[in-house]
Design an enzyme around this catalytic site. Structure first.
Site, PDB file in Angstrom:
ATOM      1  N   THR A  44       0.870  -1.184   0.000  1.00  0.00           N
ATOM      2  CA  THR A  44       0.000   0.000   0.000  1.00  0.00           C
ATOM      3  C   THR A  44       0.906   1.234   0.000  1.00  0.00           C
ATOM      4  O   THR A  44       1.986   1.224   0.583  1.00  0.00           O
ATOM      5  CB  THR A  44      -0.932   0.040   1.236  1.00  0.00           C
ATOM      6  OG1 THR A  44      -0.136   0.027   2.434  1.00  0.00           O
ATOM      7  CG2 THR A  44      -1.872  -1.143   1.268  1.00  0.00           C
ATOM      8  N   ALA A  45       0.410   2.283  -0.605  1.00  0.00           N
ATOM      9  CA  ALA A  45       1.240   3.457  -0.870  1.00  0.00           C
ATOM     10  C   ALA A  45       1.527   4.261   0.401  1.00  0.00           C
ATOM     11  O   ALA A  45       0.860   4.097   1.425  1.00  0.00           O
ATOM     12  CB  ALA A  45       0.547   4.342  -1.905  1.00  0.00           C
ATOM     13  N   SER A  52       5.171  -1.096  -1.658  1.00  0.00           N
ATOM     14  CA  SER A  52       4.510  -0.488  -2.815  1.00  0.00           C
ATOM     15  C   SER A  52       5.498   0.318  -3.644  1.00  0.00           C
ATOM     16  O   SER A  52       6.473   0.865  -3.117  1.00  0.00           O
ATOM     17  CB  SER A  52       3.394   0.431  -2.334  1.00  0.00           C
ATOM     18  OG  SER A  52       2.967   1.271  -3.383  1.00  0.00           O
ATOM     19  N   THR A  55       1.022  -5.193 -10.500  1.00  0.00           N
ATOM     20  CA  THR A  55      -0.414  -4.929 -10.337  1.00  0.00           C
ATOM     21  C   THR A  55      -0.985  -4.517 -11.681  1.00  0.00           C
ATOM     22  O   THR A  55      -0.533  -3.534 -12.263  1.00  0.00           O
ATOM     23  CB  THR A  55      -0.646  -3.811  -9.303  1.00  0.00           C
ATOM     24  OG1 THR A  55       0.028  -4.182  -8.105  1.00  0.00           O
ATOM     25  CG2 THR A  55      -2.113  -3.615  -9.020  1.00  0.00           C
ATOM     26  N   HIS A 111      -8.294  -4.965  -5.396  1.00  0.00           N
ATOM     27  CA  HIS A 111      -7.603  -3.776  -4.907  1.00  0.00           C
ATOM     28  C   HIS A 111      -8.374  -3.176  -3.737  1.00  0.00           C
ATOM     29  O   HIS A 111      -8.458  -1.953  -3.602  1.00  0.00           O
ATOM     30  CB  HIS A 111      -7.465  -2.759  -6.042  1.00  0.00           C
ATOM     31  CG  HIS A 111      -6.140  -2.042  -6.066  1.00  0.00           C
ATOM     32  ND1 HIS A 111      -5.279  -2.114  -7.127  1.00  0.00           N
ATOM     33  CD2 HIS A 111      -5.531  -1.252  -5.161  1.00  0.00           C
ATOM     34  CE1 HIS A 111      -4.218  -1.374  -6.882  1.00  0.00           C
ATOM     35  NE2 HIS A 111      -4.337  -0.851  -5.686  1.00  0.00           N
ATOM     36  N   ARG A 139     -10.891  -0.731  -4.692  1.00  0.00           N
ATOM     37  CA  ARG A 139     -10.361   0.518  -5.247  1.00  0.00           C
ATOM     38  C   ARG A 139     -10.195   0.460  -6.748  1.00  0.00           C
ATOM     39  O   ARG A 139      -9.793   1.443  -7.363  1.00  0.00           O
ATOM     40  CB  ARG A 139      -8.996   0.820  -4.619  1.00  0.00           C
ATOM     41  CG  ARG A 139      -9.045   0.951  -3.131  1.00  0.00           C
ATOM     42  CD  ARG A 139      -7.673   0.780  -2.531  1.00  0.00           C
ATOM     43  NE  ARG A 139      -6.837   1.942  -2.724  1.00  0.00           N
ATOM     44  CZ  ARG A 139      -6.883   3.029  -1.953  1.00  0.00           C
ATOM     45  NH1 ARG A 139      -7.707   3.061  -0.951  1.00  0.00           N
ATOM     46  NH2 ARG A 139      -6.098   4.038  -2.176  1.00  0.00           N
ATOM     47  N   GLY A 170      -4.124  -5.179   3.491  1.00  0.00           N
ATOM     48  CA  GLY A 170      -3.681  -3.851   3.059  1.00  0.00           C
ATOM     49  C   GLY A 170      -4.156  -2.770   3.991  1.00  0.00           C
ATOM     50  O   GLY A 170      -3.422  -2.287   4.848  1.00  0.00           O
TER      51      GLY A 170
END
Lengths: 395, 383
Positions: A115-116, A144, A194, A290, A293, A344
């Site tokens: 995850t960002a 990520s 991804t 996701h 998302r 996540g």
């Protein structure tokens, strides 16, 4: 003078005395934020996280694509699966859920999903998350591509831990090679590509941004016709960002050649795509939407898992993510055929709420819950958690 | 809906700015104001000065660019029109569309996405068409003219109701996209209206069956059968392609083909200021199966998102008519609102076509869909 006299009378009265008491409500003390020692389930972390960060950071983690139908469905889908205690319960101490994934020994089939930007969540950031994962029985963490700490700094930060890295396809093969070199030089052996989220739009995030105009708005679909005189073609005519609309399986072939370690494809929701991933050299696939998302009104990851498991038929491992909050959720995914799960948002709640210690506690909590439900269902090892342990009532 | 609270507040109280200004005026004191007025009494015989009135400022709307989906336009329209005027265009049915999920597919290039289609010889930018709504001056002073301008700006065709508040010829001058005319099978002066349509260079005529005689009239009982003789009369009286709107069953669609219809609109609208009716998505496939290879099947009813439209296309519809959302845009922001609503739906449709790996309308088939049983009651998994 008269006023002062009135004030004196009021102060002397029993009414004022009652007002002066500190919170007469019996449950008043519970209104404060939970401490790390008090959290009971993963859900308890969420409000603490919400309180800790500014709205855009919360929004980025919390929201999904479009109307968030799929975001909600991810959670609903777990309710559609019942756990059947088909075997006699065993003591939790007899449960051993260790396994090997692509050469990596894992004590629990739980992985921290990519995850960002974690530094905005908590100053501990990615390094804290990696330390937490390592401390929680050497849990694999996937970094990520949108990390806020460079991979070269994260990888050596937690000795003994395993770090893999994720990235989004880049049309330039040279740029792709550069990423692969960076990852592999830093010691991130496994690479996750991804391939979903081609044209996603975080509508709810946008709504919050627009509310009160706190953050400069970006052009959404309602911003009117594209400005400028350039003649638009293809998808750009319909005002969507076509930056990710070139993805092909041939590109995966090219990446396959660049990756020496395991190559995982993330974002598979269709049996045909699972087959394509295998044909193009994936060592494992990740069944994922996701976390809601990617595509609104797409299926929940859980409801498509069985058909993908059937199509893959044991050729490669299948990981699962989207919507996991509890040990029972993990148990259900494993029983429906996943070899492991990724968390996540949930991991982010842990980090954002209490930093490294919170993330570790959260991962361990899920591990414990999984052991408990496995024991209750009489599953002593991972291979015992199979189809017979659940009844899926997907609609 | 996150906006519901705001809407309720808007219903009971005037918007913030208005309220505070009125309060300020009140605090200045009715007594003081009246006494001043009485001292400044005009001389006997002179005409009485009109009482002072605070000009009503327009309701505060959210800036158009801040709206992120079509449903948000509904609350803006409500704020603009007030509860009584907005009533005929309120509501959506999400129950049917919520039973259908889409199948995302990966690694299929869609950069050259093409949503164009051809209907009755005209090329359409997308399969999204602005549907017929009667008497649009109810919602905006410019009425159909604003709708025509907005639809044209969004490159969408427009269907004009025969109950329009602006003459067809005037509307025709405002559009640059195909213009269709809608008439009621049993409406008065159908012949004259059809002549007007030809004169205005309309490209097709939609004849609404199974509906009341006017949008504001009483709803026709459900049991009433379609008056095919009236459809025959329309087919006979015009050289334009005739589209029969109000089809819900395959046998009616076959009858429409037999009567010379060049298209059908699957629709369960029965006229009157009905609340939003059940979604029509699940009615499309049987009709397409019956007549889809002969004439195009269009559909209307509760399309609020690009995903809804993609679902209709997946069931075999060639196009979708959008009614209420366009009126929401019109009511709140005039032509700009119409353009935004249509463009938003176009963008959303494009978005989900890409994510389902369908680069053109021809690539959309039933495999894009999955139909589920009605959603189960969810339990609380927080234990």
């Amino acid at each position: 003078m008269a006023l002062a006299r009135v004030a004196g009378l009021v102060a002397a009265s029993p009414v004022a005395a009652a007002v002066a008491q500190i919170d007469p409500r019996p449950l008043g003390e519970h209104r404060r934020v939970l401490s790390l020692a008090e959290v009971q389930t993963a859900f308890d972390f969420e409000p603490v996280f919400h309180g800790n960060v500014i709205l855009p950071v919360y929004d980025y983690t919390a929201h999904g694509d479009g109307s968030e139908f799929t975001l909600r469905r991810n959670r609903q889908a777990f309710d559609w699966v019942d756990i059947l205690p088909s075997r006699a319960a065993i003591p939790a101490s007899q449960v051993d859920l260790s396994s090997e994934l692509l050469g990596l020994k894992m004590k629990f089939p739980i992985i921290v999903a990519p995850t960002a930007a974690m530094v905005p969540l908590h100053p501990d950031g990615e390094i804290g998350m990696f330390k937490a994962a390592t401390a929680a029985s050497n849990t694999l963490m996937i970094l990520s591509t949108n990390t806020s700490t460079p991979v070269a700094q994260v990888a050596p930060a937690s000795p003994g831990g395993t770090l893999w890295a994720q990235f989004y396809p880049l049309q330039s093969l040279a740029a792709t090679q550069q990423w692969m070199d960076t990852y592999q030089n830093a010691g991130a052996g496994g690479v996750i590509v991804t391939i979903d989220q081609q044209a996603s739009y975080y509508e709810r995030t946008q709504q919050d941004r627009n509310f009160g105009g706190r953050v400069a708005r970006t052009a959404g679909p309602g911003a009117g016709a594209g400005s400028g005189t350039a003649v638009l073609t293809g998808a750009a005519r319909y005002r969507i960002n076509s930056g990710r609309l070139w993805y092909t399986w041939q590109y995966i072939d090219a990446v396959r050649k660049m990756v020496k370690g395991p190559l995982l494809i993330k974002g598979i929701l269709d049996p045909q795509d699972a087959g394509m991933a295998i044909d193009h050299g994936a060592d494992a696939i990740i069944v994922s939407n996701h976390g809601g998302r990617s595509m609104d009104y797409g299926p929940s990851s859980l409801e498509v898992l069985p058909e993908i498991v059937a199509a893959v038929n044991g050729r490669i491992p299948i990981l699962f993510d989207s919507g996991i909050r509890r040990g029972t959720d993990i148990f259900k995914a494993l029983a429906l055929g996943a070899n492991g799960v990724m968390i996540g948002r949930t991991a982010r709640w842990g980090l954002a709420a209490f930093g490294t210690a919170g993330a570790q506690r959260l991962i361990e909590m899920l591990q414990q819950e999984l052991v408990q439900v496995s024991a209750a269902a009489g599953c002593a090892k991972l291979s015992d958690i199979g189809k017979k342990a659940v009844k899926a009532n997907f609609v | 809906m996150p906006d519901d609270e705001t809407i309720v507040a808007g219903k009971t109280n005037p918007p913030e700015g208005v309220a505070s200004r009125r309060q300020t005026l009140g605090m200045m004191g009715t007594a003081a104001a009246t006494s001043m007025a009485s001292t400044a009494m005009p001389a006997l015989g002179a005409p009485a000065a009109p009482p002072f009135r605070e000009p009503t400022p327009p309701p505060a709307l959210v800036p158009r660019a801040d709206l992120v989906n079509v449903l948000e336009y509904e609350s803006q329209a409500r704020r603009m029109l007030g509860p009584a005027k907005v009533a005929p265009i309120l509501g959506s049915d999400r129950t049917v569309t919520d039973r259908i999920t889409l199948r995302p597919r990966m690694n299929i290039p869609t950069r050259d996405l093409d949503l164009t289609m051809t209907l009755f010889g005209d090329q359409h930018f997308t399969p999204i068409i602005v549907g017929p709504m009667a008497d649009q001056k109810r919602f905006h002073p410019d009425g159909e003219i604003a709708t025509a301008r907005g639809a044209s700006a969004a490159k969408a065709a427009m269907v004009v109701s025969s109950d329009a508040s602006v003459p067809l010829a005037t509307i025709a001058q405002a559009v640059t996209t195909p213009l269709w005319l809608q008439v009621y099978a049993k409406g008065p002066k159908v012949k004259d209206v059809l002549a007007e349509a030809s004169a205005a260079k309309a490209k097709a005529v939609i004849v609404t069956v199974n509906a009341g005689t006017s949008a504001s009239g009483p709803a026709t009982p459900a049991s009433e059968r379609i008056d095919w003789a009236a459809v025959d009369a329309v087919v006979k009286d015009t050289a334009l392609p005739v589209i029969v709107k109000g089809i819900t069953r395959p046998q009616d669609a076959k009858e429409a083909v037999a009567r010379g219809a060049r298209g059908v609109v699957v629709s369960n609208y029965r006229g009157g200021n009905a609340a939003a009716l059940a979604g029509t998505l699940l009615l499309v496939a049987p009709v397409v199966q019956a007549i889809g290879d002969q004439i195009p099947v269009l559909v209307d009813g509760s399309f609020r998102r690009g995903t809804d439209i993609l679902k209709a296309l997946g069931f075999g519809a060639r196009g979708v008519l959008i009614g209420r959302p366009v009126m929401w845009g019109l009511a709140a922001y005039g032509a700009d609102g119409v353009q935004s609503v249509v463009e938003m739906l176009q963008t959303e449709l494009a978005r989900y076509m890409c994510m389902c790996g369908r680069p053109s309308l021809a690539a959309v088939d039933p495999s894009v869909l999955r139909v589920h049983a009605p959603l189960l009651q969810t339990r609380n998994n927080r234990g």
